[in-house]
Design a protein around this motif. Structure first.
Motif, PDB file in Angstrom:
ATOM      1  N   TYR A   1       0.989  -1.500   0.083  1.00  0.00           N
ATOM      2  CA  TYR A   1      -0.123   0.056   0.005  1.00  0.00           C
ATOM      3  C   TYR A   1       0.843   1.068  -0.239  1.00  0.00           C
ATOM      4  CZ  TYR A   1      -2.652  -3.988   1.321  1.00  0.00           C
ATOM      5  OH  TYR A   1      -3.266  -5.398   1.771  1.00  0.00           O
ATOM      6  N   TYR A   2       1.353   2.024   1.205  1.00  0.00           N
ATOM      7  CA  TYR A   2       2.082   3.010   1.206  1.00  0.00           C
ATOM      8  C   TYR A   2       3.145   2.729   2.049  1.00  0.00           C
ATOM      9  CZ  TYR A   2      -1.956   5.218  -0.786  1.00  0.00           C
ATOM     10  OH  TYR A   2      -3.107   5.487  -1.448  1.00  0.00           O
ATOM     11  N   LEU A   3       3.787   1.663   1.871  1.00  0.00           N
ATOM     12  CA  LEU A   3       5.047   1.318   3.008  1.00  0.00           C
ATOM     13  C   LEU A   3       6.263   1.860   2.302  1.00  0.00           C
ATOM     14  CD1 LEU A   3       6.075  -0.209   5.259  1.00  0.00           C
ATOM     15  CD2 LEU A   3       6.518  -2.418   3.554  1.00  0.00           C
ATOM     16  N   SER A   4       6.274   1.567   0.758  1.00  0.00           N
ATOM     17  CA  SER A   4       7.685   2.223   0.339  1.00  0.00           C
ATOM     18  C   SER A   4       7.459   3.486  -0.254  1.00  0.00           C
ATOM     19  CB  SER A   4       7.942   1.094  -0.870  1.00  0.00           C
ATOM     20  OG  SER A   4       8.223  -0.014  -0.537  1.00  0.00           O
TER      21      SER A   4
ATOM     22  N   THR B   1       6.183   9.427   8.139  1.00  0.00           N
ATOM     23  CA  THR B   1       6.224  10.629   7.333  1.00  0.00           C
ATOM     24  C   THR B   1       6.883  11.964   7.819  1.00  0.00           C
ATOM     25  OG1 THR B   1       3.869  11.075   7.648  1.00  0.00           O
ATOM     26  CG2 THR B   1       4.798   9.777   5.603  1.00  0.00           C
ATOM     27  N   GLY B   2       6.651  11.923   9.374  1.00  0.00           N
ATOM     28  CA  GLY B   2       7.139  12.977  10.195  1.00  0.00           C
ATOM     29  C   GLY B   2       8.327  12.955  10.760  1.00  0.00           C
ATOM     30  N   GLY B   3       9.008  11.734  10.199  1.00  0.00           N
ATOM     31  CA  GLY B   3      10.511  11.458  10.578  1.00  0.00           C
ATOM     32  C   GLY B   3      10.597  11.189  12.256  1.00  0.00           C
ATOM     33  N   VAL B   4       9.755  10.515  12.965  1.00  0.00           N
ATOM     34  CA  VAL B   4       9.678  10.196  14.197  1.00  0.00           C
ATOM     35  C   VAL B   4      10.026   8.933  14.238  1.00  0.00           C
ATOM     36  CG1 VAL B   4       8.555  10.219  16.294  1.00  0.00           C
ATOM     37  CG2 VAL B   4       8.003  12.238  14.732  1.00  0.00           C
ATOM     38  N   ALA B   5       9.549   7.928  13.674  1.00  0.00           N
ATOM     39  CA  ALA B   5       9.755   6.462  13.866  1.00  0.00           C
ATOM     40  C   ALA B   5      11.032   6.093  13.262  1.00  0.00           C
ATOM     41  CB  ALA B   5       8.565   5.664  13.128  1.00  0.00           C
ATOM     42  N   PRO B   6      11.802   5.055  13.782  1.00  0.00           N
ATOM     43  CA  PRO B   6      13.071   4.833  13.419  1.00  0.00           C
ATOM     44  C   PRO B   6      12.717   4.020  11.815  1.00  0.00           C
ATOM     45  CG  PRO B   6      12.782   3.800  15.610  1.00  0.00           C
ATOM     46  CD  PRO B   6      11.546   4.493  15.101  1.00  0.00           C
TER      47      PRO B   6
ATOM     48  N   ALA C   1       4.696  -3.183  14.805  1.00  0.00           N
ATOM     49  CA  ALA C   1       5.551  -3.501  14.079  1.00  0.00           C
ATOM     50  C   ALA C   1       6.367  -4.682  14.344  1.00  0.00           C
ATOM     51  CB  ALA C   1       6.615  -2.371  13.610  1.00  0.00           C
ATOM     52  N   GLN C   2       6.706  -4.852  15.759  1.00  0.00           N
ATOM     53  CA  GLN C   2       7.329  -5.998  16.190  1.00  0.00           C
ATOM     54  C   GLN C   2       6.685  -7.350  16.432  1.00  0.00           C
ATOM     55  OE1 GLN C   2       8.738  -5.724  20.396  1.00  0.00           O
ATOM     56  NE2 GLN C   2      10.838  -6.116  19.688  1.00  0.00           N
TER      57      GLN C   2
ATOM     58  N   THR D   1      -4.027   5.852   7.015  1.00  0.00           N
ATOM     59  CA  THR D   1      -4.945   5.992   8.276  1.00  0.00           C
ATOM     60  C   THR D   1      -4.330   5.326   9.467  1.00  0.00           C
ATOM     61  OG1 THR D   1      -6.001   3.709   7.772  1.00  0.00           O
ATOM     62  CG2 THR D   1      -7.198   5.963   7.144  1.00  0.00           C
ATOM     63  N   ASP D   2      -2.975   4.738   9.333  1.00  0.00           N
ATOM     64  CA  ASP D   2      -2.298   4.229  10.416  1.00  0.00           C
ATOM     65  C   ASP D   2      -1.488   5.350  11.354  1.00  0.00           C
ATOM     66  OD1 ASP D   2      -2.922   1.545   9.726  1.00  0.00           O
ATOM     67  OD2 ASP D   2      -0.989   1.375   8.585  1.00  0.00           O
ATOM     68  N   THR D   3      -1.384   5.109  12.606  1.00  0.00           N
ATOM     69  CA  THR D   3      -0.668   6.124  13.224  1.00  0.00           C
ATOM     70  C   THR D   3       0.733   6.022  12.946  1.00  0.00           C
ATOM     71  OG1 THR D   3      -2.257   5.855  15.313  1.00  0.00           O
ATOM     72  CG2 THR D   3       0.000   6.467  15.750  1.00  0.00           C
ATOM     73  N   LEU D   4       1.420   4.742  12.610  1.00  0.00           N
ATOM     74  CA  LEU D   4       2.772   4.687  12.090  1.00  0.00           C
ATOM     75  C   LEU D   4       3.037   5.622  10.800  1.00  0.00           C
ATOM     76  CD1 LEU D   4       5.419   3.419  12.858  1.00  0.00           C
ATOM     77  CD2 LEU D   4       4.595   1.438  11.564  1.00  0.00           C
ATOM     78  N   TYR D   5       2.006   5.577  10.027  1.00  0.00           N
ATOM     79  CA  TYR D   5       2.208   6.449   8.719  1.00  0.00           C
ATOM     80  C   TYR D   5       2.722   7.847   9.021  1.00  0.00           C
ATOM     81  CZ  TYR D   5       1.261   8.538   4.218  1.00  0.00           C
ATOM     82  OH  TYR D   5       1.325   9.608   3.319  1.00  0.00           O
TER      83      TYR D   5
END
Length: 766
Positions: free
Chosen positions: A356-359, A732-737, A627-628, A724-728
């Motif tokens: 979907y929008y992973l890459s 995109t905000g550069g917060v997650a590793p 993710a884990q 719609t994922d929080t992780l998205y």
């Protein structure tokens, strides 16, 4: 990092070669020295009512009367064997070896052509995308993806595609016209010298009819299903000319209709008999469709999609296939020989979006896989009847060859529009296989077969964008085989088989040294050929009148399962694996108008060893449970079903009322190596009710998913990303590793079974 992705090339393993052995056969001595008639090798079985010494005109096969025939599992009647120029057919060499008649196949209600193969005990056929894409196959604890490790041929022409754009062994049967099936010959395990690439788990050989009465058939059903079929044959010279064609369309229950448009045709000329005849067959097929691929469960439960919705409505594809083949068989005083040759031109363009929008967080992850190939091959074998120390003996030697010229491309796309190239390759891949087997009847109750197969493969890969991934790879393997049959004792036989098999890898994986998406990442090429090894014991009994029952216990090892990622363009190796289990099959026909069958297969499938690299991946995802989860190390093999079962009853005579009720069951399976995700079991009933007149007219109603079960055709678990994922937002905000963003949210992704479906067929024979 290894992402959990659903639709990748399958795995195969390398084992140590066993010592070769030499087969010695004295074919100059005929059966005059063979002793009593009771110790002769099994009689030759042929089609058309003809034996090797008694020639009669072939018996015409009638289309459109499926319920009157039964499934033959031990020694099929002559008319149940594939037809002209098919060659000698011997007695079963394993308890799991069987033949299913075309009438029995067509007595089953099924949704799509590939499901005709569910007549094979223990085999489940599913679909996770549109109606032009190859099916998914499950057998003996394997998710065989689109055909890996299950060798399929039609009229002697291989269906599995080597070095395919979408996955190694890709086996598309959407061009098969089920009414043209004469018989399906089934083998399982690496015990047969004449079975080569992709046959480690099993092989399915589909034979076609040679003639038929004229048939005109129309089917209309739910969700825009339409199908027109016409078949006829006529005497031409000393043979018969068969013509068959179909036009089909289907939308399905999907919010984004499949809009399938299929055109299919067959032209076949045959003359003679199974052991003394010739046939030439031409086929043409074209199809285009939209596809609703598997969707994430969180989108359904969150109300963003309904059960039949699509994350990317532009997914789909188009394909075509044109084939010309011929075969010839002859018998003489020494034995018999047969040969066949074929040429196939095929093309596939496939658009999928699994993550979907992973890459690409903006335009999405849709990619285009292009496969354009010319495949040609020829096979020949010679069977000699003789004796050894006064004992009846039969020796067969054979040569098999194949060449594929392939153009491959993998690109990133948005709504089927080009974005960027990942890799593009020209591949030339050829193979030669030489085999021999020798069968000796030692006593009235003991026969043994020893065999040896040798395979040589060579491939040239030209990578158009990265010369470092070009190269040449070649490999050779020898595979010894052994089978033994004890009996019959009170209509009961015992079987034992052992041997090694082989499997080819994608040729690109054998020459790739750099990651196509990141040339700075070095990769280790995969072996071109790898081994499997297996053993099996079984028993088959007909001691109960009308009941044919068999039980097989098997084990199959792969020393290293190699994965080629069709959407990433690189390879990765997994650990060794082992599968063992049993298959039980029974077929009961107490009366001419009732036919009952039941199959049960159970398999224990596990990786062996430890996966330290996956442990590192798991640790890198700490702090982000979405993710884990599912990424912990483990020994479960994803999508390896522990249990498969089916049962059915068919009622009716050649005229009057007839019907069928069938049940298929696919048990819950692990979806990740740590077993954190498991699929739900799938249990589906299909039914049929019809009426046949004595002049050949027929009307029938098929009811698919009879109880409207909300089950899934297939379920996976892997990382993906939705807007719609929080992780998205975090990514995109550069917060997650980066490691977390590369993995995405682990979740179930599923493709549902179609709801309650009706299909009405009216057919006339002329």
């Amino acid at each position: 990092m290894r992402l959990r992705r659903p639709d990748l090339g399958r795995r195969c393993g390398a084992l140590t070669a066993l010592p070769a052995f030499v087969l010695l056969a004295d074919c100059s001595k005929a059966f005059a020295q063979s002793g009593s008639a009771s110790r002769e090798l099994p009689p030759i079985q042929v089609t058309g009512g003809e034996t090797q010494h008694h020639k009669k005109p072939p018996v015409p096969r009638r289309a459109g009367k499926p319920a009157a025939a039964s499934r033959s599992v031990a020694r099929p009647a002559p008319t149940d064997v594939a037809g002209v120029a098919s060659g000698v057919k011997g007695a079963p060499g394993m308890a799991s070896e069987l033949t299913v008649s075309g009438e029995a196949v067509n007595a089953r209600p099924f949704t799509r052509p590939g499901e005709a193969l569910e007549a094979v005990p223990g085999l489940i056929v599913t679909q996770h995308s549109g109606e032009g894409k190859a099916n998914q196959y499950f057998l003996r604890g394997y998710n065989l993806d689109h055909g890996t490790d299950l060798a399929i041929t039609v009229d002697g022409v291989p269906v599995n595609m080597r070095t395919h754009a979408h996955g190694q062994g890709y086996a598309d049967l959407n061009w098969l016209i089920p009414e043209t099936i004469a018989a399906i010959d089934v083998r399982k395990g690496p015990y047969f010298p004449d079975e080569g690439d992709f046959a480690s788990v099993g092989s399915v050989h589909i034979g076609l009819i040679d003639r038929t009465r004229g048939l005109a058939q129309v089917t209309a059903g739910s969700f825009g299903y339409r199908r027109l079929l016409g078949m006829d044959s006529a005497k031409v010279g000393d043979g018969a000319l068969l013509v068959a064609g179909e036009i089909g369309s289907y939308d399905g229950p999907w919010d984004n209709p499949d809009k399938v448009r299929k055109l299919n045709g067959l032209l076949r000329y045959s003359q003679g008999t199974a052991t003394d005849g010739v046939s030439v067959t031409g086929m043409a097929y074209a199809n285009r469709w939209n596809s609703t691929d598997q969707v994430p469960q969180r989108a359904i439960t969150g109300g963003f999609l309904n059960r039949f919705g699509s994350e990317d409505p532009s997914d789909g594809g188009n394909t075509n296939r044109f084939a010309l083949s011929g075969r010839v068989a002859q018998s003489d005083d020494l034995g018999s020989w047969k040969a066949n040759a074929y040429v196939v031109k095929s093309q596939l363009d496939l658009f999928n979006n699994f993550t979907y929008y992973l890459s690409d967080p903006m335009l999405g992850d849709q990619f285009h896989q292009h496969d354009d190939r010319l495949m040609a091959g020829a096979n020949i074998s010679r069977t000699l009847n003789g004796s050894f120390a006064g004992l009846p003996m039969q020796t067969t030697i054979g040569l098999q060859s194949r060449y594929d010229a392939i153009d491959l491309a993998l690109t990133n796309t948005f709504q089927r529009g080009f974005l960027a190239s990942i890799r593009s390759d020209e591949v030339a891949e050829g193979s030669v296989g030489l085999y021999a087997e020798n069968t000796v009847r030692w006593t009235d109750w003991l026969r043994t077969t020893i065999g040896l197969r040798g395979d040589y493969y060579a491939a040239d890969v030209t990578s158009l964008f990265n010369a470092a991934n070009s190269g040449r790879a070649d490999a050779a393997l020898g595979s010894p085989k052994f089978r033994m049959v004890l009996g019959p004792f009170n209509q009961t036989e015992f079987f034992f088989g052992a041997g090694t098999g082989m499997h080819s890898n994608d040729a690109r994986g054998a020459t790739t040294t750099e990651d196509p998406s990141d040339p700075s990442t070095r990769l280790t090429p995969a072996p071109l050929l790898v081994r499997t090894r297996g053993a099996e014991v079984g028993v088959r009994s007909k001691i109960v009148p009308g009941l044919d029952s068999s039980l097989s216990l098997f084990i199959l090892d792969q020393d290293s399962e190699i994965l080629f990622s069709g959407d990433a363009g690189d390879t990765s190796a997994t650990r060794a694996s082992r599968r063992y289990g049993f298959e039980w099959t029974s077929h009961y026909r107490p009366r001419s108008w009732i036919d009952i069958d039941a199959d049960l297969a159970m398999t224990h499938a596990r990786f062996r060893g430890t996966d330290s690299a996956q442990g590192e991946v798991y640790a890198s995802l700490a702090g982000y449970p979405e993710a884990q989860i599912g990424n912990a190390p483990g020994n479960y093999i994803p999508n390896a079903p522990a249990m498969v079962a089916s049962a059915g009853v068919t009622l009716g005579e050649t005229t009057g009322w007839y019907g069928s009720l069938r049940w298929r069951y696919l048990a819950s399976s692990p979806l990740t190596e740590d077993n954190a995700f498991r699929s739900s079991a799938t249990s589906i009933f299909n039914g049929r009710l019809g009426y046949r007149t004595d002049n050949g007219w027929r009307i029938q109603l098929d009811v698919l998913n009879l109880f409207n079960t909300q089950a899934n055709q297939i379920t996976y678990a892997y990382g993906s990303l939705l807007k719609t994922d929080t992780l998205y937002t975090l990514c995109t905000g550069g917060v997650a590793p980066a490691s977390v963003c590369r993995n995405g949210v682990m979740d179930y992704v599923l493709h549902p079974v179609e709801p309650l479906t009706f299909r009405l067929t009216v057919a006339g024979v002329f």
